[in-house]
Scaffold this active site. Structure first.
Site, short mmCIF file in Angstrom:
data_model
loop_
_atom_site.label_atom_id
_atom_site.label_comp_id
_atom_site.label_asym_id
_atom_site.label_seq_id
_atom_site.Cartn_x
_atom_site.Cartn_y
_atom_site.Cartn_z
N CYS A 116 0.79 -1.30 -0.13
CA CYS A 116 -0.13 0.04 -0.23
C CYS A 116 0.75 1.26 0.23
O CYS A 116 0.26 2.35 -0.42
CB CYS A 116 -0.97 0.13 1.20
N HIS A 261 -3.81 7.10 1.41
CA HIS A 261 -3.84 5.55 0.68
C HIS A 261 -5.52 5.14 1.05
O HIS A 261 -5.74 5.20 2.30
CB HIS A 261 -3.14 4.67 1.15
N ASN A 291 -9.85 -0.79 -2.01
CA ASN A 291 -8.48 -0.58 -1.77
C ASN A 291 -7.54 -1.22 -2.63
O ASN A 291 -7.90 -2.41 -2.99
CB ASN A 291 -8.06 -1.26 -0.31
O1 UT7 Z 1 -4.13 -0.78 3.42
C1 UT7 Z 1 -4.19 -1.62 4.70
C2 UT7 Z 1 -5.27 -2.71 4.36
N1 UT7 Z 1 -5.99 -3.14 5.53
C3 UT7 Z 1 -6.77 -2.59 6.12
O2 UT7 Z 1 -6.79 -1.27 6.18
C4 UT7 Z 1 -7.67 -3.07 7.17
C5 UT7 Z 1 -7.77 -2.41 8.34
N2 UT7 Z 1 -8.96 -3.10 9.13
C6 UT7 Z 1 -10.32 -3.05 8.92
O3 UT7 Z 1 -10.83 -2.28 7.69
C7 UT7 Z 1 -11.14 -3.71 9.52
O4 UT7 Z 1 -10.73 -4.33 10.70
C8 UT7 Z 1 -12.27 -4.92 8.81
C9 UT7 Z 1 -13.11 -3.98 7.87
C10 UT7 Z 1 -11.43 -5.60 7.95
C11 UT7 Z 1 -13.26 -5.44 9.86
O5 UT7 Z 1 -13.80 -4.92 10.81
P1 UT7 Z 1 -13.91 -5.07 12.05
O6 UT7 Z 1 -14.78 -4.17 12.81
O7 UT7 Z 1 -12.49 -5.11 12.83
O8 UT7 Z 1 -14.55 -6.49 12.20
P2 UT7 Z 1 -13.89 -7.95 12.99
O9 UT7 Z 1 -12.87 -8.39 11.76
O10 UT7 Z 1 -13.69 -7.80 14.29
O11 UT7 Z 1 -15.14 -8.82 12.66
C12 UT7 Z 1 -16.57 -8.54 13.17
C13 UT7 Z 1 -17.54 -9.85 12.89
C14 UT7 Z 1 -16.96 -11.04 12.97
O12 UT7 Z 1 -17.88 -11.80 13.12
P3 UT7 Z 1 -18.37 -12.34 14.77
O13 UT7 Z 1 -17.02 -12.89 15.31
O14 UT7 Z 1 -18.47 -10.99 15.74
O15 UT7 Z 1 -19.48 -13.30 14.97
C15 UT7 Z 1 -16.66 -11.26 11.43
O16 UT7 Z 1 -16.74 -12.95 11.26
O17 UT7 Z 1 -17.83 -9.43 11.58
C16 UT7 Z 1 -17.62 -10.87 10.66
N3 UT7 Z 1 -16.98 -10.53 9.39
C17 UT7 Z 1 -18.08 -10.20 8.55
N4 UT7 Z 1 -19.16 -10.15 8.46
C18 UT7 Z 1 -19.87 -9.90 7.15
C19 UT7 Z 1 -15.96 -10.52 9.16
N5 UT7 Z 1 -15.76 -9.92 7.73
C20 UT7 Z 1 -17.11 -9.96 7.35
C21 UT7 Z 1 -17.68 -9.49 6.03
N6 UT7 Z 1 -19.19 -9.58 5.80
N7 UT7 Z 1 -17.02 -9.50 5.13
#
Ligand code: UT7
Length: 334
Positions: A116, A261, A291
C-alpha cells in the site's frame, strides 16, 4: 540540486463494476456490513484476457504522459509498484517498458514491493534520481489486480470485500520553479508485523514453492489481522504526516489537500479528525474503487486533479500505510 515535481498523472480502472450485493451472492456478507465497516459501495475487477497488471499500468501511464506534455520516448526510467505482478519474475516494469516500445532504448525498469505504500516509496526513489540529475522523466506506476488472488469463501470475506483492481501513474520531472514540487518524503517500515497482512504462498522458502496443500489450506490467499492493522494505521498515518510538516515548517492547517491511501473510509476519517482537517481537504474515492493498494494514491490524486480540487500553489500531502508494515508521506507544493 533540482527539486522534483509531479508533471502529470493518469489512471485506469477496469470496466467491470462489482457491488457489495454481487459479493453477497458469493459468500456470507451484506452491503450494510461492508459499508458500515469500510465505506466501500463497489469496486472494479479486471477482465481476464483483456486487462493485465502491466497493461493497466500502461493505460494509466499514457494519460500521465499526455498530461505531462511529453512523448513516450522522453521517459528515461520506469518504477513499477505492485503486490501481484504478472509473473513471479521478471517484474512488471519490463513488461510496461516493452509495451511502450522503450525496450529499444534499454530504459531501466525497476519493480518495488512495498504494497500500500508502493506509490510513496516509488515517488521518493524517483525524487532522489531527479535531484541528482540522473533522470529527467521518470514514469511511476502503481497497478494492482487483487481479484485473481482473493478468497471468495466465508474464510476470506474480511479481506476480500476491501480490495479492488486498478492502476495509477505519474510522471516525475525536475521542477523549473525551486519553490514548487516535492518538498519532502518520509519512508518507514517495521518488519515485526510482516505476517499480520500477507500472502504466505507460493513461497520460495518451502521445499516446493507451490503445492496442492497450499491451495487446500488456503495459504495462497491474503491473511489480515484487521483490527491490529486498523489501530496501527490510525496511529502511523498522523505520525508520518506530522513528520513531513515538521521537516518543512508547515502546520496541519496549511495543508490544502490530503490524499490518504484508500485503505478504509473509517481510517481516513479518523486520520482527518486527528489532523483537524475539514472534509473538503481530504479526497476519498474508496467508496467506488475499494482498496487498490499501490494504485490507490495515484488514482485518487488524478481524480482530485481532474475535478479541479488541486490547484497550482496548493500544499498537497500524500500518506500511506500497509502490509510490511510500511508507511510513508510526501508533501508537495503544487
Ligand atoms: O492498507 C491496509 C489494508 N487493510 C486495512 O486497512 C484493514 C484495516 N481493518 C479494517 O478495515 C477492519 O478491521 C475490517 C473492515 C477488516 C473488519 O472490521 P472489524 O470491525 O475489525 O470486524 P472484525 O474483523 O472484528 O469482525 C467482526 C465480525 C466477525 O463476526 P463475529 O466474530 O463478531 O461473529 C466477523 O466474522 O464481522 C464478521 N465479518 C464479516 N461479516 C460480514 C468479517 N468479515 C465480514 C464480512 N461480512 N465481509
Amino acid at each position: 540540486m533540482k527539486r522534483a515535481k509531479i508533471a502529470g498523472t493518469g489512471s485506469y480502472v477496469p470496466e467491470n463494476v462489482v457491488t457489495n450485493d454481487d459479493l453477497a451472492k458469493r459468500f456470507t456478507t451484506s452491503d450494510e456490513w461492508i459499508q458500515e465497516r469500510s465505506g466501500i459501495r463497489e469496486r472494479r475487477y479486471f477482465t481476464p484476457g483483456k486487462d493485465t497488471v502491466a497493461g493497466m499500468g500502461v493505460q494509466a501511464a499514457r494519460i500521465a504522459i499526455e498530461r505531462a506534455g511529453i512523448e513516450v520516448e522522453d521517459i528515461d526510467f520506469i518504477i513499477f509498484a505492485t503486490l501481484n505482478p504478472d509473473y513471479m519474475f521478471p517484474g512488471s516494469a519490463v513488461l510496461v517498458q516493452r509495451e511502450l516500445g522503450l525496450n529499444a532504448k534499454a530504459v531501466p525498469s525497476l519493480d518495488i514491493r512495498t504494497q500500500c505504500t508502493g506509490f510513496i516509496y516509488g515517488l521518493s526513489i524517483a525524487e532522489q534520481f531527479i535531484k541528482t540529475g540522473q533522470y529527467k522523466n521518470i514514469l511511476l506506476i502503481g497497478s494492482e489486480i487483487h481479484s485473481s488472488g482473493l478468497d471468495f469463501s466465508d474464510a476470506g470475506r474480511d479481506v476480500t470485500v476491501l480490495f479492488g483492481d486498478g492502476a495509477g501513474a505519474a510522471i516525475i520531472q525536475p521542477s523549473e520553479d525551486e519553490n514548487k514540487g516535492i518538498l519532502t518524503t518520509h519512508l518507514h517500515a517495521d518488519g515485526e508485523h510482516a505476517e499480520r497482512l500477507a500472502v504466505l504462498a507460493p513461497s520460495g522458502s518451502k521445499p516446493r514453492h507451490l503445492t496442492h496443500e497450499m491451495i487446500d489450506d488456503r495459504s495462497i490467499y491474503p491473511v489480515m489481522n484487521g483490527r491490529y492493522v486498523f489501530k496501527f494505521a490510525v496511529e502511523k498515518f498522523p505520525e508520518v504526516i506530522h513528520e513531513a510538516l515538521q521537516a518543512t515548517g508547515y502546520k496541519p492547517e496549511d495543508i490544502d489537500m490530503l490524499i490518504p491511501h484508500q485503505a478504509n473510509l473509517r481510517i481516513s476519517e479518523a486520520v482527518r479528525k486527528i489532523m483537524g482537517l475539514p472534509e473538503e481537504k481530504v479526497h476519498n474515492n474508496i467508496q467506488r474503487y475499494g482498496n487498490t493498494t499501490a494504485a490507490s494514491i495515484p488514482i485518487a490524486l488524478h481524480e482530485a486533479i481532474e475535478m479541479g480540487k488541486i490547484k497550482e500553489g496548493d500544499l498537497v500531502c500524500l500518506a500511506a500505510f500497509g502490509s510490511g508494515f510500511t508507511w510513508g508521506s510526501a508533501l508537495i507544493r503544487w
